[in-house]
Design an enzyme around this catalytic site. Sequence first.
Site, PDB file in Angstrom:
ATOM      1  CE1 TYR A 145      48.090  69.254  65.883  1.00  0.00           C
ATOM      2  CE2 TYR A 145      46.154  70.055  64.719  1.00  0.00           C
ATOM      3  CZ  TYR A 145      47.419  69.514  64.698  1.00  0.00           C
ATOM      4  OH  TYR A 145      48.033  69.236  63.497  1.00  0.00           O
ATOM      5  CG  ASP A 182      43.790  77.606  67.077  1.00  0.00           C
ATOM      6  OD1 ASP A 182      43.026  77.826  66.108  1.00  0.00           O
ATOM      7  OD2 ASP A 182      44.616  76.669  67.103  1.00  0.00           O
ATOM      8  CE  LYS A 188      40.182  71.474  61.572  1.00  0.00           C
ATOM      9  NZ  LYS A 188      41.000  71.608  62.735  1.00  0.00           N
TER      10      LYS A 188
HETATM   11  C1  PLP Z   1      42.625  71.772  62.767  1.00  0.00           C
HETATM   12  C2  PLP Z   1      43.217  72.750  63.712  1.00  0.00           C
HETATM   13  C3  PLP Z   1      44.397  73.450  63.410  1.00  0.00           C
HETATM   14  C4  PLP Z   1      45.233  73.140  62.208  1.00  0.00           C
HETATM   15  O1  PLP Z   1      44.579  73.396  61.027  1.00  0.00           O
HETATM   16  P1  PLP Z   1      45.102  72.671  59.675  1.00  0.00           P
HETATM   17  O2  PLP Z   1      44.258  73.271  58.613  1.00  0.00           O
HETATM   18  O3  PLP Z   1      44.879  71.209  59.900  1.00  0.00           O
HETATM   19  O4  PLP Z   1      46.533  72.996  59.532  1.00  0.00           O
HETATM   20  C5  PLP Z   1      44.797  74.435  64.274  1.00  0.00           C
HETATM   21  N1  PLP Z   1      44.114  74.725  65.383  1.00  0.00           N
HETATM   22  C6  PLP Z   1      42.983  74.058  65.716  1.00  0.00           C
HETATM   23  C7  PLP Z   1      42.238  74.444  66.943  1.00  0.00           C
HETATM   24  C8  PLP Z   1      42.517  73.031  64.893  1.00  0.00           C
HETATM   25  O5  PLP Z   1      41.433  72.342  65.246  1.00  0.00           O
END
Ligand code: PLP
Length: 425
Positions: free
Chosen positions: A142, A237, A265
């Site tokens: 994701y 990511d 995060k």
């Molecule tokens: C949570 C998440 C996102 C998106 O971040 P948001 O702050 O919710 O937009 C993107 N990549 C990864 C791996 C994530 O866990």
Amino acid sequence: MTTSKELFARAIQSIPGGVNSPVRAFKSVNSDLLFIRKASGSRIYDCDGAGYIDLVMSWGPLILGHAHPVIVNAVCKAAESGTSFGAPTEKEIELAEMICSMVPGIEKVRLVNSGTEATMSAVRLARGVTGRDKIIKFEGCYHGHGDSFLVKAGSGALTFGEPTSPGVTKGTAQDTLVAAYNDLQSVQALFDRHPDEIACVIVEPVAGNMGVIVPDDGFLPGLRRITEDNGALLVFDEVISGFRISPGGAQEYYSVTPDLTTLGKIIGGGLPVGAYGGKASIMDCLAPDGPVYQAGTLSGNPLAVAAGIAMLDTLKKENPYASLEIKSQKLADGLRNIARNAGVDVCINAVASMMCMFFTKGPVRSYENAVKADTGRFARYHKKMLDQGIYCAPSQFEASFISTAHSGSDLDAILSAARKAMNYF
Ligand SMILES: *Cc1c(COP(=O)(O)O)cnc(C)c1O
């Protein structure tokens, strides 16, 4: 006291589904969602008067626990001097310098407001720099809700992606190619079929959004080699894994340096922040110096930056990674024993302070393996844990996060609740 049930009935009148992010709904576990009143340390308190040991931790940011006094103080202090200026501040440089010094692959970094913004912008930059349109992502990873990522593998002989959400155009989906996690051949095959068309490979170096899946030995180095051989960029990511797997994220832990890194995060310490960074030669292609456009009215917001600095500063000072890993292993080992004694098939994937218990025999190395998990069983487990004061993420395919605020007795309480929960199977 207004109950969660009453609040939910009210919320759905003005908010779609009653929630501002769909993962917060308890749809996949068939129970009523809880409205939260406050939280502190490892505990979260709902509007019905109950307290829980929290394993969600705001889905990852709160590695120091809820309402950590250093972060709360930093935010309050910053607010008194103004909440937004639309002009640069010294604190932004301080946070950028900290990120550059901690994350091996980042020489320059741009702050944004969410992980989604970070990944969208990183992919635009990768496309802009390479002059290529297509990207490769992995099934089950994701990267936020940008159009390019809401794509699944096409069926049959189709090599192009298909939208997973209405509103994502076929054209956008066709530029996203989907490979299988931990399967380098699936990546090589896409490069063979689309030579000189692929701008980047984006991957969660530790997958945290299909449960937790750890990269096989050789997977990340293999991605590094394939992207280099084909003139494409490698994007990690690290929105979850950044500052969680180690101070320098998964790239430090596994010693593989990507061209671009996305963060979110933890760097916001619980406030809305994202960031993307990488080699200076690539980052300098961004506006205002370069042609690739990206902007943000509230980017580098003083409250968020203050929280980020307090977070990274505390992590540097306390270096809690070894003790977090010990706690997380203790929990994983305990859960494995309990499941074995109860005769319940589980596969627990754990690395550093993130873990997932899949209700399947395993091993779980890919999305295909993960979806074999028994979600009915998970839903029953989730409910029994909640009834005993343990707040787990309301989906089989989410990670549990351990924070520095989780005590030894918290872990014991989680294990004793799990023992009872599994006796119901
Ligand atoms: C949570 C998440 C996102 C998106 O971040 P948001 O702050 O919710 O937009 C993107 N990549 C990864 C791996 C994530 O866990």
